[in-house]
Enzyme design. Structure first.
Site, PDB file in Angstrom:
ATOM      1  CE  LYS A 287      20.766 -31.597  32.390  1.00  0.00           C
ATOM      2  NZ  LYS A 287      21.442 -31.915  33.647  1.00  0.00           N
TER       3      LYS A 287
ATOM      4  NE  ARG B   1      23.413 -41.834  37.024  1.00  0.00           N
ATOM      5  CZ  ARG B   1      23.760 -41.158  38.123  1.00  0.00           C
ATOM      6  NH1 ARG B   1      23.670 -41.716  39.311  1.00  0.00           N
ATOM      7  NH2 ARG B   1      24.204 -39.912  38.035  1.00  0.00           N
TER       8      ARG B   1
HETATM    9  N1  BES Z   1      24.425 -34.696  31.336  1.00  0.00           N
HETATM   10  C1  BES Z   1      24.308 -34.481  32.723  1.00  0.00           C
HETATM   11  C2  BES Z   1      25.640 -34.207  33.404  1.00  0.00           C
HETATM   12  C3  BES Z   1      26.367 -32.959  33.021  1.00  0.00           C
HETATM   13  C4  BES Z   1      26.252 -31.809  33.779  1.00  0.00           C
HETATM   14  C5  BES Z   1      27.227 -32.947  31.951  1.00  0.00           C
HETATM   15  C6  BES Z   1      26.960 -30.674  33.448  1.00  0.00           C
HETATM   16  C7  BES Z   1      27.948 -31.820  31.608  1.00  0.00           C
HETATM   17  C8  BES Z   1      27.821 -30.683  32.357  1.00  0.00           C
HETATM   18  C9  BES Z   1      23.696 -35.712  33.388  1.00  0.00           C
HETATM   19  O1  BES Z   1      22.776 -36.392  32.612  1.00  0.00           O
HETATM   20  C10 BES Z   1      22.985 -35.242  34.597  1.00  0.00           C
HETATM   21  O2  BES Z   1      22.057 -34.505  34.454  1.00  0.00           O
HETATM   22  N2  BES Z   1      23.426 -35.665  35.764  1.00  0.00           N
HETATM   23  C11 BES Z   1      22.822 -35.285  36.981  1.00  0.00           C
HETATM   24  C12 BES Z   1      22.759 -36.496  37.878  1.00  0.00           C
HETATM   25  C13 BES Z   1      21.981 -36.271  39.134  1.00  0.00           C
HETATM   26  C14 BES Z   1      20.525 -36.073  38.827  1.00  0.00           C
HETATM   27  C15 BES Z   1      22.184 -37.459  40.031  1.00  0.00           C
HETATM   28  C16 BES Z   1      23.668 -34.188  37.603  1.00  0.00           C
HETATM   29  O3  BES Z   1      24.896 -34.264  37.523  1.00  0.00           O
HETATM   30  O4  BES Z   1      23.107 -33.256  38.138  1.00  0.00           O
HETATM   31 MN    MN Z   2      20.852 -35.584  32.771  1.00  0.00          MN
END
Ligand code: BES
Ligand code: MN
Ligand code: ZN
Length: 498
Positions: free
Chosen positions: A278, A352
């Site tokens: 990230k 997921r």
């Molecule tokens: N934990 C994150 C989602 C999230 C983002 C929670 C902001 C709270 C605030 C999740 O694991 C994630 O990183 N999701 C990705 C999925 C994508 C790679 C398909 C996302 O939402 O960017």
């Molecule tokens: Mn994530």
């Protein structure tokens, strides 16, 4: 903090502060008129000057001097009377609690309405208590404020009631205290920094809950997860030296033969994204990526304290998602517990993966309903912002019941569709399914992925990515972890149980 009821008149209380309510458009109601008369018109003067209108969350502080026994009167706006239901009361008592706490007043009397047109006394007292308990929550384990002291929580709060509703109000208060213990636990766990909360930390918390309430706790460690074949969960966990856990709590308050309701919560103790790292900005907030798991632990605690007449199983897959030399790579193919293979397109879509195995694990409890909660997608924050949790699932009546619980508790839900059409986005060339569906409808494709592992169940998924963390602070919600889901689940379970 102690909250108790007393039969008495708001203007006859000897206390540092009496809180009274005012409805918009009803500023000459009998109690306000009486207040105004005893204060020689001070209240009407404030109203005429436009300093108070009765709008929701407004406050007006008066110092009556020798004219009344109370040192202060705090008038709180309640908005329109016909809109006054539980959520308004929570906001009103929360607003008062925040106001008084900032002025270091730790003992006060609430003369706010407890019952009304749309509200029974038990629910009213519950809401007022929740507002105070949740507004005065602080996570100050690691800090002192400017003066070197911690902000003082309320010590003694008295709720004024009529004699005929006192028993019901007392019940509402007691229930609220049990529910708020669960919410407080969930907030504490989510606010806790990543360095302090390895998966084993969550497991230890579950053991503590079990020890207090007598419910059953089972923790699976890495070796067992390997021998059982939770390959999707293990794939996420392999990037961190902190080993994963699968936490299972079982509460039996219902009939021996009744099938349980399964609650599953995402427990990513820190989500750096893994190899699909990230960006740095706001990454610190990803300590909240176990908020779903925290909600499940909090709800299990509250359900047991309330002795709800249901059977429950709470499942929290707990892992850490870090990049490292041992981390899974984009393109890796994992074999999940279900036997289905998953192509990992993006290692940051880890929630997921662990939920897939947790859902499959839930099958051995033959649950009549399965509800999962997860901070699953950033797309959910884009779609609904911070004001609603997304709900998706395969059973309309379950979704309706959850939406209703959301209205009652102020933890509102909004449904997104889960049409078969979205499945095309998660087809894989190399495996049975892929873990991302591209940019369109990110919250839906994540739920579509989960659905493949929930097809045997009556199932609903709650994406709490936008609601688990509060950036600004609201009436009964200080900045930081919200503890979202605990009150919602308890309200749902109370209805589902009867
Ligand atoms: N934990 C994150 C989602 C999230 C983002 C929670 C902001 C709270 C605030 C999740 O694991 C994630 O990183 N999701 C990705 C999925 C994508 C790679 C398909 C996302 O939402 O960017
Ligand atoms: Mn994530
Ligand atoms: Zn995540």
């Amino acid at each position: 903090m102690e909250i108790k009821t007393r039969v008495g008149h708001p203007l006859k209380q000897k206390t540092p502060c009496v809180v009274i309510g005012a409805f918009e458009g009803k500023l000459t109601a009998p109690l306000l008129k009486e207040l105004d008369d005893s204060l020689e018109g001070i209240f009407t003067r404030a109203v005429k000057a436009g300093e108070f209108t009765g709008k929701n969350r407004e406050t007006l502080l008066l110092h009556p001097g020798r004219r009344l026994p109370a040192e202060r009167i705090l008038v709180v706006g309640l908005g329109r009377e016909r809109e006054c239901r539980q959520e308004r009361l929570r906001q009103a008592s929360g607003t008062a609690a925040t106001f008084l706490q900032s002025r270091k007043i730790v003992s006060y009397v609430l003369g706010l309405p407890v019952s009304g047109k749309n509200l029974d006394a038990r629910k009213g007292a519950q809401a007022l208590t929740e507002g105070i308990a949740l507004a005065s929550y602080r996570f100050d384990r690691y800090r002192k404020n400017e003066n070197g002291e911690k902000s003082p929580a309320p010590e003694q709060v008295t709720l004024l009631v009529e004699k005929k509703i006192q028993t019901e109000a007392d019940r509402g208060i007691a229930e609220a205290m049990s529910i708020c213990r669960g919410v407080t636990l969930a907030r504490d766990l989510v606010n806790e920094p990543g360095n302090a909360k390895a998966p084993e930390f969550l497991a230890e918390q579950a053991r503590t809950i079990a020890a207090e309430t007598g419910i059953k706790c089972t923790i699976l460690e890495k070796k067992e997860l390997e021998s059982e074949g939770l390959g999707a969960l293990l794939g996420v966990a392999q990037g961190s030296v902190r080993e994963p856990r699968l936490i299972i709590l079982e509460y039996r308050g219902g009939n021996n033969s009744a099938r349980p309701i399964a609650l599953i919560g995402k427990g990513v103790v820190f989500d750096a994204g893994g190899i699909s790292l990230k960006p740095a900005e706001k990454m610190e907030e990803m300590k909240m990526d176990m908020a779903g798991g925290a909600a499940v632990l909090g709800a299990m605690l509250s359900a047991a304290l309330l002795k709800l007449p249901v059977n429950l199983v709470g499942i929290v897959p707990a892992v850490e998602n870090l990049p490292s030399g041992t981390a899974m790579r984009p393109g890796d193919i994992l074999t999940s517990l279900s036997g289905r293979t998953i192509e990992v397109i993006n290692t940051d879509a880890e929630g997921r993966l662990i939920l897939a195995d947790a859902l499959t694990w839930a099958k051995r409890y033959d649950p009549r309903v399965v509800i999962d909660l997860a901070t699953l997608t950033g797309a959910c924050v884009i779609a609904l912002g911070h004001h609603a949790t997304a709900v998706l699932g395969n059973h309309d009546s379950l979704i309706r019941q959850l939406i209703r619980a959301g209205e009652e508790t102020g933890e509102r839900l909004w449904q997104l569709p889960l049409w078969e059409d979205y499945s095309a986005q998660i087809k894989s060339e190399f495996a049975d399914v892929r873990n991302t569906g591209g940019r369109p409808a990110g919250t839906i494709t994540a739920a579509t992925f989960l659905q493949k592992f929930a097809s045997d169940f009556t199932w609903a998924h709650l994406d709490i990515a936008g609601t688990a963390w509060e950036e600004k602070g609201r009436p009964y919600q200080p900045k930081g972890a919200t503890g979202i889901g605990v009150r919602l689940l308890i309200d749902y379970l109370q209805r589902a149980a009867t």
